[in-house]
Scaffold this active site. Structure first.
Site, mmCIF file in Angstrom:
data_model
loop_
_atom_site.group_PDB
_atom_site.id
_atom_site.type_symbol
_atom_site.label_atom_id
_atom_site.label_comp_id
_atom_site.label_asym_id
_atom_site.label_seq_id
_atom_site.Cartn_x
_atom_site.Cartn_y
_atom_site.Cartn_z
ATOM 1 N N HIS A 41 10.868 -3.373 3.676
ATOM 2 C CA HIS A 41 11.310 -1.982 3.603
ATOM 3 C C HIS A 41 11.545 -1.420 5.003
ATOM 4 O O HIS A 41 10.976 -1.892 5.979
ATOM 5 C CB HIS A 41 10.314 -1.105 2.840
ATOM 6 C CG HIS A 41 8.950 -0.949 3.452
ATOM 7 N ND1 HIS A 41 8.094 -1.998 3.668
ATOM 8 C CD2 HIS A 41 8.274 0.158 3.872
ATOM 9 C CE1 HIS A 41 6.954 -1.562 4.173
ATOM 10 N NE2 HIS A 41 7.034 -0.260 4.335
ATOM 11 N N HIS A 66 -2.092 5.137 9.429
ATOM 12 C CA HIS A 66 -0.795 5.801 9.558
ATOM 13 C C HIS A 66 -0.958 7.133 10.286
ATOM 14 O O HIS A 66 -0.475 8.172 9.847
ATOM 15 C CB HIS A 66 -0.166 6.016 8.183
ATOM 16 C CG HIS A 66 0.056 4.758 7.416
ATOM 17 N ND1 HIS A 66 -0.967 4.097 6.741
ATOM 18 C CD2 HIS A 66 1.181 4.018 7.212
ATOM 19 C CE1 HIS A 66 -0.472 3.013 6.159
ATOM 20 N NE2 HIS A 66 0.818 2.945 6.420
ATOM 21 N N GLU A 124 4.669 -5.168 8.400
ATOM 22 C CA GLU A 124 3.322 -5.055 7.839
ATOM 23 C C GLU A 124 2.866 -6.360 7.168
ATOM 24 O O GLU A 124 1.660 -6.591 7.015
ATOM 25 C CB GLU A 124 3.278 -3.930 6.802
ATOM 26 C CG GLU A 124 3.440 -2.545 7.367
ATOM 27 C CD GLU A 124 3.523 -1.483 6.277
ATOM 28 O OE1 GLU A 124 3.464 -0.301 6.623
ATOM 29 O OE2 GLU A 124 3.651 -1.847 5.079
ATOM 30 N N HIS A 151 0.822 -1.216 0.000
ATOM 31 C CA HIS A 151 0.000 0.000 0.000
ATOM 32 C C HIS A 151 0.856 1.265 0.000
ATOM 33 O O HIS A 151 0.495 2.269 0.609
ATOM 34 C CB HIS A 151 -1.000 -0.015 1.174
ATOM 35 C CG HIS A 151 -0.385 -0.056 2.546
ATOM 36 N ND1 HIS A 151 -0.948 -0.782 3.572
ATOM 37 C CD2 HIS A 151 0.699 0.554 3.076
ATOM 38 C CE1 HIS A 151 -0.242 -0.620 4.673
ATOM 39 N NE2 HIS A 151 0.764 0.190 4.399
#
Length: 285
Positions: free
Chosen positions: A194, A59, A241, A12
């Site tokens: 990441h 977020h 995630e 995402h």
């Protein structure tokens, strides 16, 4: 009895949405990513469910960081697209399904998952970018109502991979127990490897990502057995995630048919992945 017909795992990354909104998908830096999405998009366009469930993380846009639920579900009729500081994305707000949401809430609570309940919620790129990956041109509305399931992957301690996989299994049972005879699509979002800050900022691990691709299809228990530290060490601080993919996978059958997968490095300093699974008991080629 309702049925999960497909599961979609997708990154995402916010810049994916920005590239779409700004008409940059054909640019050389972006075209390999979006070309990789196309086969999945074509298949999904022919298999629209009655309702979708989207597993994601906020977020600090819909939920203040002072209160971060481990697991949460939305029960609203509508979810507004959040303004993340540069205006709302030019995509439709999300229509919910309160009746189905409440059924899932009750069943999951009865199985021991104490979910926070949102009767009002703005959804950010963690939610809207996967919808755009699925449906790049939604027009005035997304293909079907969507129910948000939120997972904390921001604040330590995050739920374990095993707990997320167990939540997915309970979610699958709750869906099957709904008497409305709905067809359901489930999206698990986030990842892949990441890290956005710290000494390892920019860290990407394709070896781990490809292992994850294979195991999410054929051996999800292997991924459920990994600790938080395993995910952070091997996939980066934001790579954790990927536990949200396990919620999606847990809701599917033990055996699924992979329709399509794609992998691209880098997308905004991130490894971006997509995996689409056909979950129907009679799975045509």
């Amino acid at each position: 009895m309702s049925e999960v017909i497909w599961g979609l795992a997708t990154s995402h990354v916010p810049s994916i949405g920005a590239a779409m909104d700004r008409g940059m998908t054909a640019d050389p830096v972006w075209s390999p990513l979006f070309e990789g999405y196309q086969p999945a998009r074509e298949w999904l366009a022919e298999h629209t469910p009655d309702v979708a469930i989207l597993v994601y993380n906020d977020h600090a846009n819909g939920v203040d960081l002072d209160i971060v639920p481990t697991f949460a579900i939305g029960t609203a009729e509508k979810y507004r697209v959040a303004d993340e500081g540069f205006g709302r994305r030019p995509v439709p707000d999300v229509v919910g399904d309160p009746e189905f949401s409440f059924h899932l809430l009750q069943e999951l609570m009865d199985e021991g998952f104490d979910l926070t309940v949102f009767s009002e919620l703005d959804v950010d790129h963690g939610f809207t970018v996967p919808l755009s990956v699925w449906t790049p041109e939604p027009g005035d509305a997304w293909p079907c109502p969507v129910i948000p399931v939120m997972v904390n992957v921001i604040n330590y301690p995050q739920p374990t991979a095993a707990r997320c996989y167990a939540l997915g299994k309970a979610l699958g049972r709750a869906i099957a127990g709904y008497g409305g005879a709905r067809t359901v699509g489930i999206l698990g979002t986030g990842g892949m490897s990441h890290q956005l800050a710290g000494a390892r900022a920019g860290f990407i691990n394709p070896t781990f990502d490809h292992m994850f691709f294979e195991a999410i299809e054929k051996d999800p228990e292997k991924l459920a057995a990994l600790s938080r530290e395993d995910y952070i060490r091997q996939a980066g601080s934001e790579g954790i995630e990927l536990i949200m993919w396990l919620v999606m996978r847990g809701a599917l059958n033990a055996e699924v048919r992979k329709v399509h997968s794609a992998y691209h490095v880098p997308a905004s300093n991130t490894a971006a992945g997509l995996a689409l699974f056909d979950n129907r008991s009679a799975q045509p080629t």
